[in-house]
Design an enzyme around this catalytic site. Structure first.
Site, PDB file in Angstrom:
ATOM      1  CB  SER A  21      -0.991   0.099   1.221  1.00  0.00           C
ATOM      2  OG  SER A  21      -1.840  -1.007   1.237  1.00  0.00           O
ATOM      3  NE  ARG A  25      -2.435   4.974  -0.857  1.00  0.00           N
ATOM      4  CZ  ARG A  25      -3.123   3.919  -0.819  1.00  0.00           C
ATOM      5  NH1 ARG A  25      -2.223   2.461  -1.217  1.00  0.00           N
ATOM      6  NH2 ARG A  25      -4.222   3.521  -0.900  1.00  0.00           N
ATOM      7  NE  ARG A 115     -11.017  -5.102  -7.060  1.00  0.00           N
ATOM      8  CZ  ARG A 115      -9.812  -4.762  -6.322  1.00  0.00           C
ATOM      9  NH1 ARG A 115      -8.834  -5.406  -6.801  1.00  0.00           N
ATOM     10  NH2 ARG A 115     -10.083  -4.495  -5.259  1.00  0.00           N
ATOM     11  CB  SER A 157     -13.113   2.267  -3.258  1.00  0.00           C
ATOM     12  OG  SER A 157     -11.556   1.879  -3.533  1.00  0.00           O
ATOM     13  CG  ASP A 293      -6.122  -6.567   2.270  1.00  0.00           C
ATOM     14  OD1 ASP A 293      -6.961  -7.101   1.410  1.00  0.00           O
ATOM     15  OD2 ASP A 293      -5.146  -5.538   1.934  1.00  0.00           O
ATOM     16  NE  ARG A 365      -4.646  -9.408   0.855  1.00  0.00           N
ATOM     17  CZ  ARG A 365      -3.362  -8.622   1.358  1.00  0.00           C
ATOM     18  NH1 ARG A 365      -2.545  -9.344   2.475  1.00  0.00           N
ATOM     19  NH2 ARG A 365      -2.797  -7.614   0.825  1.00  0.00           N
TER      20      ARG A 365
END
Length: 410
Positions: A21, A25, A115, A157, A293, A365
């Site tokens: 994450s 970025r 998505r 989101s 997550d 995951r």
């Protein structure tokens, strides 16, 4: 790749990947905002690699040296970018391309094209950005007439909100209104990244972005707490392993750092080292809106702990890389657990334990959660599609081999 996991037992330090994450970025913002930087402590996941390829397509030169990445920025608009199956890179790049005035075609994997993206497109459209859906199911971006008016966006989101934050940073500053932000902790990750690269973000209902003129040229990227959760669960549920982690700087910016609170009675912190103490003595509850997550690894606790697990607001799980709501139920039932659904929350508790011989998922995951569940169950299990864990944790099975036998079959 197909592996067999068995024979749980061992002691060691589980090395965690860097937070993707943060990494994605930093990479994208550095490239688009023309802020050259060195990122230290990096583990290159598949999603990180996607962000790096996008950075190269917009003119950056990337040099890799052990666990450091040097990004030398020289921005130019690309004709095309490839976003793979990375929702973060896709959504953040749309805002950055639009603000840069680019006319760009976006391509990626079919699963990502399905998505949600519409709230972001609507907000950017109000700022003069045009979009056309291409035959791949993604959108061509035309930002030649992009503006920096005040707009509103639905925060279903956090990536939509983060994309707009980067949009206004590229525009030299601005403000917008965000409603009903989900997983707001990831918005604070974007705030931290912007701060390190020379922008201050004030996050209230109206989010304001302003340049500061001062930025870092070298940044240490912290490890990923959602990856840590898999090994923490391993240590919590088994007294035959001694699981430890080493973290240079324990930060609470990542939303998934909440695991340090959830299991505060089961961890010992000594300087940079965290040690997991086995034993679950109370029910575990996790909010899928805030920590989607964490739901796959924590669901394993529900399979084996008499106290069970509650997954609140599970609807969020249906729009991840796969439908993890269905995946978690499937995994629990494969091991004989009882699952209750009240329309908003899932409750997982042990049942008549079963031992599947082979488990096959496509979601990274879910594959890791299945591996942990198999080892706690104590029955040798074949795990298919093991290579897909590289999306977030390339070294997962190498680290797991410190605590169990991991045999590569194919």
């Amino acid at each position: 790749m197909i592996v067999k996991v068995s024979n749980l037992g061992g002691s060691g330090i589980a090395e965690m990947p860097s937070s993707k994450s943060f990494t994605q970025r930093y990479v994208l913002a550095s490239a688009f905002l023309n802020k050259s930087v060195v990122l230290n402590g990096i583990t290159i996941t598949n999603d990180d690699d996607v962000a790096m390829r996008i950075a190269e397509s917009v003119g950056s030169t990337i040099t890799i040296n052990n666990r450091s990445i040097k990004i030398s920025s020289n921005f130019k608009c690309p004709e095309e970018i490839y976003v793979g199956e990375s929702g973060t890179s896709y959504r953040l790049s749309i805002g950055l391309l639009a603000a840069s005035g680019c006319v760009t075609r976006i391509k990626g994997e079919d699963s990502l094209a399905k998505r949600p993206i519409e709230p972001l497109l609507m907000a950017l459209g109000e700022n003069g950005v045009k979009f056309e859906r291409n035959e791949a199911g993604f959108y061509n971006v035309d930002g030649r007439n992009s503006q920096k008016k005040h707009v509103e966006i639905e925060g279903s989101s956090s990536q939509f909100v983060s994309s707009l934050m980067l949009y206004y940073a590229k525009k030299g500053g601005g403000e917008f209104t965000a409603r009903n932000i989900k997983s707001i902790g990831y918005v604070y990750i974007t705030k931290r990244v912007l701060y390190d690269l020379g922008y201050f973000a004030n996050i209230e209902r109206t989010i304001t972005i302003n340049p500061t003129g001062v930025w870092k040229t070298a940044i240490d990227v912290e490890p990923d707490y959602s990856s840590m959760a898999f090994f923490m669960v391993l240590g919590l549920l088994s007294d035959s392993v001694d699981v430890r982690f080493r973290i240079k700087r324990i930060s609470r910016i990542q939303p998934d750092s909440v695991i340090l609170d959830l299991f505060k009675n089961n961890i010992l912190i000594n300087g940079e080292e965290i040690r997991v103490i086995s034993g679950i003595n109370e029910p575990v509850s996790v909010d899928a809106d805030m920590n989607p997550d964490l739901c796959p690894p924590l669901s394993v606790i529900g399979i084996f702990s008499k106290y069970g697990v509650q997954i609140r607001n599970y609807e969020r799980l249906k729009t991840k890389e796969s439908n993890r709501y269905e995946g978690i139920i499937d995994l629990a039932e494969r091991f004989g657990a009882n699952v209750e659904d009240n329309g908003q929350d899932l409750f997982i508790k042990p049942g008549s334990v079963r031992f599947p011989d082979v488990i096959s998922y496509k979601d990274h995951r879910m594959i890791m959660a299945a591996s942990i569940a198999s080892l706690i169950g104590g029955f040798p299990t074949v795990i298919e599609n093991a290579e897909k864990t590289a999306k977030s944790f390339p070294g997962f099975f190498a680290e797991l081999s410190k605590f169990a036998n991991v045999e590569e079959l194919a």
